[in-house]
Design a protein around this motif. Structure first.
Motif, short mmCIF file in Angstrom:
data_model
loop_
_atom_site.label_atom_id
_atom_site.label_comp_id
_atom_site.label_asym_id
_atom_site.label_seq_id
_atom_site.Cartn_x
_atom_site.Cartn_y
_atom_site.Cartn_z
N VAL A 38 0.84 -1.20 0.00
CA VAL A 38 0.00 0.00 0.00
C VAL A 38 0.88 1.26 0.00
O VAL A 38 0.87 2.04 0.95
N PRO A 39 1.63 1.50 -1.07
CA PRO A 39 2.55 2.64 -1.08
C PRO A 39 1.86 4.00 -1.00
O PRO A 39 2.50 4.98 -0.61
N ASP A 40 0.57 4.05 -1.34
CA ASP A 40 -0.16 5.32 -1.26
C ASP A 40 -1.23 5.28 -0.17
O ASP A 40 -2.29 5.91 -0.30
N CYS A 41 -0.97 4.55 0.90
CA CYS A 41 -1.93 4.45 2.00
C CYS A 41 -2.36 5.83 2.48
O CYS A 41 -1.52 6.70 2.76
N GLN A 42 -3.66 6.04 2.58
CA GLN A 42 -4.22 7.32 3.02
C GLN A 42 -4.53 7.34 4.50
O GLN A 42 -5.05 8.32 5.02
N LEU A 43 -4.19 6.26 5.19
CA LEU A 43 -4.54 6.12 6.60
C LEU A 43 -3.38 6.50 7.52
O LEU A 43 -3.57 7.19 8.53
N LEU A 44 -2.18 6.04 7.19
CA LEU A 44 -1.04 6.21 8.08
C LEU A 44 -0.44 7.61 8.00
O LEU A 44 -0.46 8.26 6.95
N HIS A 45 0.11 8.04 9.12
CA HIS A 45 0.83 9.29 9.16
C HIS A 45 2.02 9.20 8.19
O HIS A 45 2.68 8.16 8.11
N PRO A 46 2.32 10.27 7.46
CA PRO A 46 3.44 10.20 6.50
C PRO A 46 4.75 9.75 7.13
O PRO A 46 5.54 9.03 6.48
N ASP A 47 4.99 10.11 8.38
CA ASP A 47 6.25 9.73 9.03
C ASP A 47 6.29 8.26 9.43
O ASP A 47 7.35 7.75 9.81
N LEU A 48 5.13 7.58 9.36
CA LEU A 48 5.10 6.15 9.64
C LEU A 48 5.30 5.32 8.37
O LEU A 48 5.66 4.15 8.45
N MET A 49 5.10 5.92 7.21
CA MET A 49 5.18 5.19 5.95
C MET A 49 6.54 4.51 5.71
O MET A 49 6.58 3.41 5.14
#
Length: 405
Positions: free
Chosen positions: A138-149
């Protein structure tokens, strides 16, 4: 292909047609076609969409099992979650005022459990597909905080270093003030070469801390969480509210419910989510089943300034709840149990006649059971505040206050 009409949403967010047959990613009132497979419908096509249907904001929604309700409008999801609480209470014969639902924004999740496994060509990291052990990236996950990606890249390397092709790992990824805090379950046993590989991996991905099963492999920076201005270093993989916004909403409601209390028992206290904010105005006794979390709370409390006294105990509140005699000295209780609720502990609270209770819950059904106990003992229940920090999921959290006249 047979046509079906969706009658309602089930507790897990699936549409329910007559049968019952469960149809994921559908909404009440929709006409669909599908193929029955046991109690589920597959090959679903929406013939007549609901006015509450929206385009899913995440391109991975069709394959990823992390979210269940991205196809519904925010207003619909909020109303549905409030109704989940209302229905659970009505089953117990309880009518209650449900306040506005407080929903965390997109890209705000600071903690998640990632799935990772090796492949012939490398490794995959993401979330499981719905009702499957297949890992979906899920490289474009809209759920996680950007710093968690960036945790996904680290999880891939962890799978390469520490798994076989036959097994995957679960990586609890938490965003701390010092960066990524990762705790791994399901990998190979630790040995010398694996330790060296993991240490190099932690350096390469600039991890704050890396734990493997029950052992901390490396701490490069203390993975601090802050509760009411107090820095706390939780044990690896420890419970943390899913979003900062959700935590703030829960804490604000608890503080309002217990305003003026002088002696508060914080039950299922974790590492101090409520203990430290409450200790700014009251003496707090924190009780938690995990000795490691209590140790983290104790260390932080001993180094904090400007707080009222905080005492603590590591105690299994399911097997050995605080009894009415032990609770007699408190004028308020906050209780935040896991999904199973706290039936035995609630019974002792009811016997104790403690004047005020703030009940935080992540399960409307067990909350309703616990609420019924308190109401039968003569308590009155105030407004229920629903806090949706698991956006686009079927998960529901809430806070409610109880008081004696």
């Amino acid at each position: 292909m047979t046509t079906y009409r969706i009658l309602r949403l089930g507790a897990r967010g699936d549409g329910v047609a007559e049968g019952p047959l469960f149809a994921p990613r559908t909404l009440p009132g929709e006409e669909i076609t599908g193929t029955p497979d046991g109690d589920r419908l597959t090959d679903i096509r929406v013939v007549s969409p609901s006015p509450d249907r929206v385009r899913a904001p995440c391109r991975h929604f069709a394959t990823c099992g992390g979210c269940q309700l991205q196809h519904a409008s925010d207003s619909y999801v909020a109303a549905w979650k409030a109704d989940q609480v209302r229905v659970a209470l009505r089953i117990r014969g309880i009518e209650a005022e449900i306040g506005p639902v407080l929903t965390s924004p997109p890209a705000s999740r600071r903690r998640a459990v990632l799935a990772a496994r090796r492949t012939k060509s490398g490794a995959l990291a993401g979330f499981h597909a719905r009702a499957s052990d297949q890992v979906v990236e899920v490289p474009d996950c809209q759920l996680l905080h950007p710093d968690l990606m960036p945790a996904f890249d680290a999880a891939r390397d962890l799978a390469r270093a520490g798994t076989s092709r036959k097994a995957g790992i679960a990586v609890t990824a938490t965003l701390s003030r010092a960066g990524l805090d990762l705790a791994v379950r399901g990998g190979k046993p630790l040995d010398g070469p694996l330790r060296l590989s993991l240490a190099a991996l932690a350096e390469r991905h600039d991890l704050a801390r890396l734990a493997w099963e029950d052992e901390t492999v490396l701490t490069r920076r203390a993975p601090v969480q802050v509760f009411a201005g107090v820095p706390v270093v939780p044990p690896p993989g420890a419970f943390l509210q899913a979003t900062a916004e959700g935590e703030s909403a829960l804490v604000a409601e608890v503080l309002a419910l217990l305003d003026g209390a002088r002696q508060v028992a914080d039950l299922f206290a974790g590492c101090g989510t409520f203990s430290f904010p409450l200790a700014q105005r009251a003496a707090v006794h924190a009780v938690e089943g995990s000795p490691e979390m209590i140790a983290a709370l104790d260390h932080a409390a001993r180094h904090a300034q400007g707080l009222r006294p905080i005492s603590h105990a590591a105690r299994d509140l399911f097997r050995r709840p605080l009894d009415a005699t032990e609770l007699a000295g408190f004028d308020a209780v906050v209780i935040d149990p896991p999904r199973a609720g706290a039936e035995a502990q609630i019974a002792e609270i009811a016997r104790s006649r403690v004047p005020r209770i703030a009940h935080v819950s992540c399960n409307p059904a067990t909350f309703a059971r616990d609420a019924a106990q308190l109401l039968a003992a003569g308590y009155r229940m105030g407004r229920v505040c629903v806090v949706d920090q698991f956006r686009w999921s079927s998960h529901v959290e809430l806070v409610a206050g109880f008081h004696l006249d």
